[in-house]
Write a protein that holds these residues in place. Structure first.
Motif, PDB file in Angstrom:
ATOM      1  N   LEU A  75      -0.922  10.067   2.331  1.00 32.59           N
ATOM      2  CA  LEU A  75      -1.360  11.441   2.540  1.00 32.59           C
ATOM      3  C   LEU A  75      -1.409  11.784   4.027  1.00 32.59           C
ATOM      4  O   LEU A  75      -0.964  12.854   4.452  1.00 32.59           O
ATOM      5  CB  LEU A  75      -2.744  11.680   1.908  1.00 32.59           C
ATOM      6  CG  LEU A  75      -2.747  12.119   0.442  1.00 32.59           C
ATOM      7  CD1 LEU A  75      -2.308  10.977  -0.472  1.00 32.59           C
ATOM      8  CD2 LEU A  75      -4.132  12.615   0.026  1.00 32.59           C
ATOM      9  N   ASP A  76      -1.941  10.862   4.818  1.00 32.87           N
ATOM     10  CA  ASP A  76      -2.045  11.118   6.255  1.00 32.87           C
ATOM     11  C   ASP A  76      -0.679  11.118   6.923  1.00 32.87           C
ATOM     12  O   ASP A  76      -0.426  11.904   7.842  1.00 32.87           O
ATOM     13  CB  ASP A  76      -2.946  10.073   6.921  1.00 32.87           C
ATOM     14  CG  ASP A  76      -4.418  10.255   6.572  1.00 32.87           C
ATOM     15  OD1 ASP A  76      -4.776  11.337   6.063  1.00 32.87           O
ATOM     16  OD2 ASP A  76      -5.214   9.317   6.797  1.00 32.87           O
ATOM     17  N   GLU A 110       5.728   9.193   0.488  1.00 29.99           N
ATOM     18  CA  GLU A 110       5.534   8.651  -0.864  1.00 29.99           C
ATOM     19  C   GLU A 110       6.631   7.658  -1.206  1.00 29.99           C
ATOM     20  O   GLU A 110       6.385   6.628  -1.852  1.00 29.99           O
ATOM     21  CB  GLU A 110       5.495   9.794  -1.875  1.00 29.99           C
ATOM     22  CG  GLU A 110       5.040   9.374  -3.269  1.00 29.99           C
ATOM     23  CD  GLU A 110       3.569   8.983  -3.325  1.00 29.99           C
ATOM     24  OE1 GLU A 110       2.966   9.203  -4.386  1.00 29.99           O
ATOM     25  OE2 GLU A 110       3.011   8.449  -2.332  1.00 29.99           O
ATOM     26  N   GLN A 206       1.392  17.104   2.569  1.00 31.79           N
ATOM     27  CA  GLN A 206       0.250  16.295   2.159  1.00 31.79           C
ATOM     28  C   GLN A 206      -0.251  16.704   0.777  1.00 31.79           C
ATOM     29  O   GLN A 206      -0.548  15.852  -0.079  1.00 31.79           O
ATOM     30  CB  GLN A 206      -0.873  16.438   3.184  1.00 31.79           C
ATOM     31  CG  GLN A 206      -2.104  15.596   2.887  1.00 31.79           C
ATOM     32  CD  GLN A 206      -3.246  15.915   3.831  1.00 31.79           C
ATOM     33  OE1 GLN A 206      -3.636  17.083   3.960  1.00 31.79           O
ATOM     34  NE2 GLN A 206      -3.785  14.905   4.487  1.00 31.79           N
ATOM     35  N   VAL A 209       1.967  15.334  -2.003  1.00 28.13           N
ATOM     36  CA  VAL A 209       1.687  13.916  -2.284  1.00 28.13           C
ATOM     37  C   VAL A 209       0.402  13.795  -3.092  1.00 28.13           C
ATOM     38  O   VAL A 209       0.327  13.071  -4.100  1.00 28.13           O
ATOM     39  CB  VAL A 209       1.581  13.112  -0.975  1.00 28.13           C
ATOM     40  CG1 VAL A 209       1.161  11.673  -1.266  1.00 28.13           C
ATOM     41  CG2 VAL A 209       2.902  13.134  -0.221  1.00 28.13           C
ATOM     42  N   MET A 210      -0.622  14.522  -2.665  1.00 29.46           N
ATOM     43  CA  MET A 210      -1.918  14.455  -3.344  1.00 29.46           C
ATOM     44  C   MET A 210      -1.821  14.941  -4.787  1.00 29.46           C
ATOM     45  O   MET A 210      -2.359  14.300  -5.711  1.00 29.46           O
ATOM     46  CB  MET A 210      -2.954  15.288  -2.586  1.00 29.46           C
ATOM     47  CG  MET A 210      -4.331  15.286  -3.237  1.00 29.46           C
ATOM     48  SD  MET A 210      -5.508  16.384  -2.389  1.00 29.46           S
ATOM     49  CE  MET A 210      -5.675  15.541  -0.824  1.00 29.46           C
ATOM     50  N   ARG A 213      -0.127  12.384  -7.010  1.00 28.20           N
ATOM     51  CA  ARG A 213      -0.981  11.198  -7.211  1.00 28.20           C
ATOM     52  C   ARG A 213      -2.158  11.509  -8.137  1.00 28.20           C
ATOM     53  O   ARG A 213      -2.540  10.684  -8.970  1.00 28.20           O
ATOM     54  CB  ARG A 213      -1.470  10.676  -5.864  1.00 28.20           C
ATOM     55  CG  ARG A 213      -0.343  10.015  -5.073  1.00 28.20           C
ATOM     56  CD  ARG A 213      -0.833   9.291  -3.834  1.00 28.20           C
ATOM     57  NE  ARG A 213       0.205   8.370  -3.402  1.00 28.20           N
ATOM     58  CZ  ARG A 213      -0.004   7.117  -3.012  1.00 28.20           C
ATOM     59  NH1 ARG A 213      -1.232   6.632  -3.009  1.00 28.20           N
ATOM     60  NH2 ARG A 213       0.992   6.348  -2.648  1.00 28.20           N
TER      61      ARG A 213
END
Length: 458
Positions: A75-76, A110, A206, A209-210, A213
């Motif tokens: 994420l970062d 990712e 970000q 990706v979050m 997930r």
């Protein structure tokens, strides 16, 4: 009524990526290659360093910050690398935003964490792009007019789609991913010309990706989050009448990536200026113009372009990226509009400031079908003698999908952006070759995205 959200989920999960047309693969490779170049080139900018200082280093083996190699969480990494990808405003643009600056950081973060192959990354890019393009088609208005930055809005859902594909989510989980992303999509045009514009790309990457997930872990969103009467399309619609008759053109039928491709930038400034810059540079070169020769510069662009180019009298390099006045002045004074001109000192030079006052801009409501720009930009110059020099209208900027750069020209931009930041020219050359042939890369972790000497210190 059919569910667009669920249709997107089914497309993400079920499309046979091996059938992806060659033209799509080429566009994805070019977009990701160019994005990595500008990410490396922008990595030391203040906005990037501030964002990077906000996040902590994770255990060895994390996703690398590009090009330092500092290990970060996925994420970062998507956040920091996404800010770097967009901070120079040198990344490609298409449709109504910056597809690669969102998709590439999300996919690399990712994909690195999952040890995905280059071929899987290319497929994920294509799927994310198609979702973005399909959503754009459903809104007859222009998001910029409403005050929303499409890169931040559509990009969040596109990144979620790409990451859902990388994670191998099923149709239901993928629909949840884009629904979750729909609640994280935002970004204001009012912040153009500040550090926050680059944050739009980082946050969208970000969030993608979050969202993927979270969906993979059982987190849910509404199966109609996009098309619901109070869903994404209506909530953000500048027209107030988004199209909801979306069942006649399913994703995976025709490939928008092959049609629209990517428009690679020749200048590190808002794409709304590029056709006018091409024209002005031609006039300067062909007629040997100097600032003293020119009384006025007349530019005719689209109304939405003018809205983006909000800074009439910029005082900083960041502000100048959104100024047609500066673009024309730089072309006249320096004979180029490059990274060396996008500095505070150059923007404030007396001769540049004086040249900006000579620019007269008019607008048209006519618009391209796939971008919120005029069908063509028009530039003319009135000399001190009273003579007017007119450039023919420019419909395609050099570097656009319809006027593509050669491989050598793409490499020249890549090497210029990367410089010595990877430790050697040989490393930069190898990375360019690997990215341009990304389908054959067996693991994203094998890409030389970092200065290995510097990375060893982390």
């Amino acid at each position: 009524m059919a569910s667009l959200t669920c249709d997107i989920g089914a497309f993400i999960a079920s499309y046979d990526g091996n059938a992806l047309p060659a033209e799509c693969r080429e566009a994805a490779r070019i977009g990701m290659t160019d994005c990595v170049a500008v990410t490396i080139g922008g990595a030391d900018e203040p906005a990037v360093r501030i964002a990077a200082d906000l996040v902590g280093t994770t255990a060895a083996g994390g996703v690398p910050e590009i090009p330092s190699g500092r290990p970060l969480t996925p994420l970062d990494a998507a956040l920091v690398n996404g800010v770097a990808a967009h901070v120079l405003d040198y990344d490609d643009v298409v449709l109504d935003g910056h597809t690669s600056a969102v998709l590439t950081p999300a996919i690399l973060a990712e994909g690195w964490a999952l040890d995905s192959s280059g071929a899987e990354a290319v497929k994920a890019y294509a799927i994310g792009y198609e979702v973005w393009a399909r959503l754009v088609e459903l809104e007859p208005g222009h998001m910029h007019d409403r005050g929303f930055h499409p890169t931040a809005l559509w990009g969040t859902l596109a990144a979620a789609a790409a990451c859902a594909r990388l994670n191998g989510l099923d149709a239901t989980q993928s629909a949840h991913a884009v629904a979750i992303a729909a609640s994280m999509a935002s970004g204001l045009v009012a912040n153009f010309g500040t550090m926050t514009k680059s944050l739009h790309a980082g946050r969208a990457a970000q969030a993608g990706v979050m969202a993927a997930r979270l969906a993979a872990s059982g987190f849910t969103g509404s199966p109609d989050a996009i098309e619901h009467p109070v869903g994404l399309l209506r909530a953000h619609s500048p027209s107030g009448e988004p199209r909801l008759d979306f069942g006649d053109d399913a994703l995976g039928g025709r490939w928008r990536l092959a049609e629209h491709g990517v428009n690679v930038k020749q200048y590190p400034i808002c794409y709304a200026t590029h056709r006018s810059i091409d024209a002005m540079l031609d006039l300067v070169r062909d007629h040997g113009l100097t600032p003293n020769d020119v009384a006025e510069i007349h530019v005719r662009i689209g109304r939405t372009q003018r809205l983006m180019l909000r800074n009439r009298s910029p005082k900083t390099g960041l502000e100048a990226k959104f100024s047609i006045e500066f673009a024309m002045a730089s072309a006249l004074v320096a004979g180029q509009v490059g990274l060396r001109q996008l500095t505070d000192d150059f923007v404030r030079r007396d001769d540049v400031v004086q040249a900006m006052t000579k620019v007269v801009t008019t607008t048209t409501d006519e618009c391209m079908p796939d971008m919120p720009f005029a069908p063509a930009d028009e530039v003319s110059v009135v000399l001190g003698s009273g003579q007017t020099l007119r450039h023919e209208p420019v419909a395609l900027a050099k570097g656009s999908w319809g006027k593509r750069l050669s491989r050598d020209e793409l490499r020249a931009k890549f090497i210029d952006c990367v410089g010595d930041r990877l430790g050697s020219g040989e490393t930069a050359d190898r990375l360019f070759g690997d990215l341009m042939d990304l389908d054959r890369v067996t693991s994203l972790r094998s890409l030389d995205l970092t200065n290995r000497h510097a990375a060893a210190k982390h």
